[in-house]
Motif scaffolding. Structure first.
Motif, short mmCIF file in Angstrom:
data_model
loop_
_atom_site.label_atom_id
_atom_site.label_comp_id
_atom_site.label_asym_id
_atom_site.label_seq_id
_atom_site.Cartn_x
_atom_site.Cartn_y
_atom_site.Cartn_z
N GLN A 26 -14.89 12.43 4.82
CA GLN A 26 -16.20 12.21 5.43
C GLN A 26 -16.64 13.43 6.24
OE1 GLN A 26 -15.51 8.61 7.67
NE2 GLN A 26 -15.89 7.26 5.91
N ALA A 27 -15.68 14.20 6.72
CA ALA A 27 -15.98 15.40 7.51
C ALA A 27 -16.16 16.63 6.63
CB ALA A 27 -14.88 15.64 8.53
N GLY A 28 -16.12 16.45 5.30
CA GLY A 28 -16.38 17.56 4.40
C GLY A 28 -15.16 18.23 3.81
N TYR A 29 -13.99 17.66 3.99
CA TYR A 29 -12.78 18.23 3.42
C TYR A 29 -12.56 17.76 1.98
CZ TYR A 29 -10.79 20.58 7.49
OH TYR A 29 -10.55 21.46 8.51
N TYR A 30 -12.02 18.66 1.17
CA TYR A 30 -11.57 18.33 -0.19
C TYR A 30 -10.14 17.83 -0.04
CZ TYR A 30 -10.55 19.05 -5.19
OH TYR A 30 -10.20 18.89 -6.50
N THR A 31 -9.89 16.58 -0.37
CA THR A 31 -8.62 15.94 -0.05
C THR A 31 -7.76 15.76 -1.30
OG1 THR A 31 -9.78 13.82 -0.20
CG2 THR A 31 -9.49 14.74 1.99
N ILE A 32 -6.52 16.25 -1.21
CA ILE A 32 -5.60 16.24 -2.35
C ILE A 32 -4.32 15.52 -1.97
CG2 ILE A 32 -4.36 17.68 -4.02
CD1 ILE A 32 -6.22 20.01 -3.06
N HIS A 33 -3.94 14.54 -2.78
CA HIS A 33 -2.63 13.92 -2.64
C HIS A 33 -1.75 14.43 -3.77
CE1 HIS A 33 0.46 10.78 -2.02
NE2 HIS A 33 0.63 10.98 -3.31
N CYS A 34 -0.53 14.85 -3.44
CA CYS A 34 0.41 15.31 -4.46
C CYS A 34 1.80 14.80 -4.14
CB CYS A 34 0.42 16.83 -4.54
SG CYS A 34 1.45 17.45 -5.91
N GLY A 35 2.37 14.01 -5.06
CA GLY A 35 3.74 13.54 -4.90
C GLY A 35 3.82 12.09 -4.50
N LYS A 36 4.78 11.79 -3.65
CA LYS A 36 5.08 10.41 -3.27
C LYS A 36 4.01 9.84 -2.35
CE LYS A 36 8.47 7.70 -0.67
NZ LYS A 36 9.87 7.58 -0.21
N ALA A 37 3.53 8.66 -2.69
CA ALA A 37 2.58 7.94 -1.84
C ALA A 37 3.34 6.89 -1.03
CB ALA A 37 1.48 7.30 -2.67
N HIS A 38 3.66 5.75 -1.67
CA HIS A 38 4.47 4.71 -1.04
C HIS A 38 3.87 4.20 0.26
CE1 HIS A 38 8.85 3.17 -0.26
NE2 HIS A 38 8.10 2.27 -0.88
N TYR A 39 2.54 4.05 0.26
CA TYR A 39 1.85 3.49 1.41
C TYR A 39 1.83 1.97 1.37
CZ TYR A 39 -0.36 8.16 1.34
OH TYR A 39 -0.62 9.51 1.32
N ALA A 40 1.93 1.41 0.15
CA ALA A 40 1.70 -0.02 -0.01
C ALA A 40 2.29 -0.50 -1.33
CB ALA A 40 0.20 -0.32 0.03
N SER A 41 2.40 -1.81 -1.47
CA SER A 41 2.97 -2.41 -2.67
C SER A 41 1.99 -2.36 -3.84
CB SER A 41 3.35 -3.86 -2.39
OG SER A 41 4.32 -3.95 -1.37
N ASN A 42 2.54 -2.35 -5.04
CA ASN A 42 1.73 -2.31 -6.25
C ASN A 42 0.80 -3.52 -6.31
OD1 ASN A 42 1.10 -0.96 -8.72
ND2 ASN A 42 2.09 -2.64 -9.81
N GLY A 43 -0.42 -3.28 -6.78
CA GLY A 43 -1.38 -4.36 -6.87
C GLY A 43 -2.22 -4.55 -5.63
N THR A 44 -2.00 -3.73 -4.60
CA THR A 44 -2.83 -3.74 -3.40
C THR A 44 -3.61 -2.43 -3.35
OG1 THR A 44 -1.19 -2.74 -1.92
CG2 THR A 44 -1.09 -5.14 -2.22
N PRO A 45 -4.77 -2.42 -2.69
CA PRO A 45 -5.59 -1.20 -2.67
C PRO A 45 -4.87 0.03 -2.13
CG PRO A 45 -6.86 -3.07 -1.89
CD PRO A 45 -5.45 -3.55 -2.03
N GLY A 46 -4.03 -0.15 -1.12
CA GLY A 46 -3.37 0.99 -0.49
C GLY A 46 -2.37 1.70 -1.37
N ALA A 47 -2.00 1.10 -2.50
CA ALA A 47 -1.06 1.75 -3.41
C ALA A 47 -1.69 2.92 -4.15
CB ALA A 47 -0.51 0.73 -4.40
#
Length: 506
Positions: free
Chosen positions: A147-168
């Motif tokens: 929202q502040a104008g950054y280009y955001t990249i995720h690379c590698g392990k996430a593991h924020y949440a269980s499969n089937g939930t939005p946070g995964a």
């Protein structure tokens, strides 16, 4: 008709916004999985140890020479709680994702215990949208940066949440790009000839088909993809945020052939050599990113932050010594609130702000990354739903001599870990203030006190000799947890939550 004056005004505003975007630093969080405090040739203690001499991490050493090394940096005992704290700024007692999330939703990861139940914790992790059962709803860091104008990249392990939930899904968390991140907490394989475990429905690493059946180890594949994502953003001239979350050095132990033979020749066991090769491969990834930044003229305006998500996998008795790593002189390892489970290697490089080669003794904790990164990015009034516990460490980056003695750091692990009855591997809370650290054993209903300045290995319990300090810290820990409506484990005998720490010293 639009006047020329209005057109020139709009152009001036756009130009100013673009200039401001270019001035804001690029930000990289390089997070390693299960790397212990000693798994590096860069010492984070007052002396170099035999374990430091075992490993080769020249790029960690290089980053430390360029920036600031933190010798009292902390995460949580296991991975998902750390990642949720980093993404939300919340202490584990507030977000209540107190253990790692399982791949299938609604499935507990805590092992069964004969005396205690772990209560209703947020076993499905975090969620960027409300109303998902057993999750903490919060505004994720990458969403605020986007929202502040950054280009955001995720690379590698996430593991924020269980499969089937939005946070995964990292894309739902505010990332513009997702490279190989999903609900799993480790890869099925690091090997390209095994297609990074693609046949494994839950833990096969997704989205890396271009490297199948090549000679590109998983750590290297992720690095190449991350650099390609940064390069793709160059034309837009937007600052970028890269969350470089290597799956290394988590099990399975598989040899990175580029480095493995060196450690065999050094006399390490097969398992130790496999692990050391994972460490060195991770370090090469860090170096490749640093090389790219320097080659492309981006290093001066890029923050690089190195951290691990929990202590090394130092297994408890009867597996002594551990199969492939240890955290000595620290006590215990992953899954523990003792120092071996939570004290981490942390380095921050920011040429525009940090004096090279400095060391900071100020204790910091993983939720501090959230407000620190927002401040680096110039996000002054982030619109978020959660209350933040973390404190920005930018003042320390500007002056490494700063040290706050009255801040309370808190850990809470109301679970039984899967690895035996070792120290601190089941139902513990802890608090550190200054040099003093209080451990609350929830099963035995015992309080233990250590002076970390004199006893970094937490071998000498001095609670009996310091009753006033023990009582004061027990009250502060109780107050901290109580204000955040912490979930305490439940006694199978009484059916009630265990006592608060302060109740043991009344």
């Amino acid at each position: 008709m639009i006047s020329l004056k209005r057109i020139f005004c709009c152009l001036a505003i756009c130009s100013a916004l673009q200039a401001n975007a270019q001035q804001r630093p690029n930000i990289i969080v390089f997070l390693v999985d299960d790397m212990g405090w000693q798994d590096t040739s860069e010492p984070f203690w007052t002396q170099t140890t035999p374990l430091n001499k075992r490993y080769r991490t020249p790029n960690m050493q290089r980053l430390a020479r360029q920036g600031m090394k933190f010798t009292n940096a902390y995460a949580t005992p296991v991975c998902t709680p750390t990642r949720v704290s980093l993404m939300t700024g919340m202490n584990v007692t507030r977000h209540k994702v107190t253990n790692w999330t399982n791949y299938p939703r609604d499935k507990r990861s805590d092992a069964k215990d004969s005396t205690l139940l772990s209560g209703n914790w947020n076993l499905n992790g975090m969620s960027p949208v409300p109303g998902i059962p057993n999750t903490v709803y919060a505004t994720p860091l990458p969403k605020l940066l986007a929202q502040a104008g950054y280009y955001t990249i995720h690379c590698g392990k996430a593991h924020y949440a269980s499969n089937g939930t939005p946070g995964a899904d990292p894309l739902a968390m505010g990332y513009a790009v997702n490279i190989a991140g999903h609900a799993a907490g480790h890869p099925a394989s690091y090997l390209p000839e095994k297609q990074y475990g693609a046949a494994n429905a839950s833990h096969g690493v997704p989205g890396l088909e271009e490297f199948y059946n090549t000679d590109v180890f998983l750590t290297e594949a992720l690095t190449r993809k991350a650099l390609a994502a940064i390069e793709q953003n160059r034309a837009a001239k937007k600052p970028f945020f890269l969350y470089m979350a290597q799956y290394a050095v988590h099990v399975p132990l598989e040899a990175d052939k580029r480095f493995y033979q060196h450690y065999i020749d050094q006399g390490l066991s097969t398992e130790e050599a496999k692990y050391a090769s994972l460490v060195e491969g991770m370090d090469k990834s860090l170096g490749d990113i640093m090389d790219y930044l320097e080659r492309e003229g981006m290093a001066k305006n890029t923050v690089v932050m190195f951290m691990s998500d929990n202590g090394g996998l130092s297994l408890a008795p009867p597996r002594t010594p551990p199969a492939h790593t240890q955290n000595l002189p620290l006590k215990a390892g992953k899954g523990s609130v003792y120092e071996g489970g939570i004290r981490e290697p942390m380095i921050v490089s920011w040429p525009a702000v940090i004096k090279p080669g400095t060391v900071a003794a100020q204790p910091v904790i993983i939720e501090d990354f959230f407000p620190s990164i927002l401040e680096m990015a110039g996000v002054k009034k982030p619109g978020m739903v959660q209350q933040v516990d973390g404190q920005s460490f930018l003042p320390v980056l500007k002056n490494n001599a700063l040290k706050t003695k009255d801040r309370l750091l808190v850990w809470h692990y109301p679970h039984r870990w899967t690895q035996g009855e070792g120290p601190g591997l089941h139902f513990f809370s802890a608090a550190r203030k200054g040099d003093w650290k209080l451990i609350y054993d929830q099963r035995k209903l015992e309080l233990h006190l250590y002076n970390l300045k004199d006893d970094i290995g937490e071998e000498n319990d001095v609670a009996a000799q310091n009753p006033a300090i023990t009582k004061a810290l027990a009250k502060e820990l109780t107050d901290y947890m109580g204000k955040r409506n912490v979930v305490m484990p439940i006694s199978k005998l009484t059916g009630h939550p265990v006592e608060w720490p302060s109740e043991l010293v009344e």
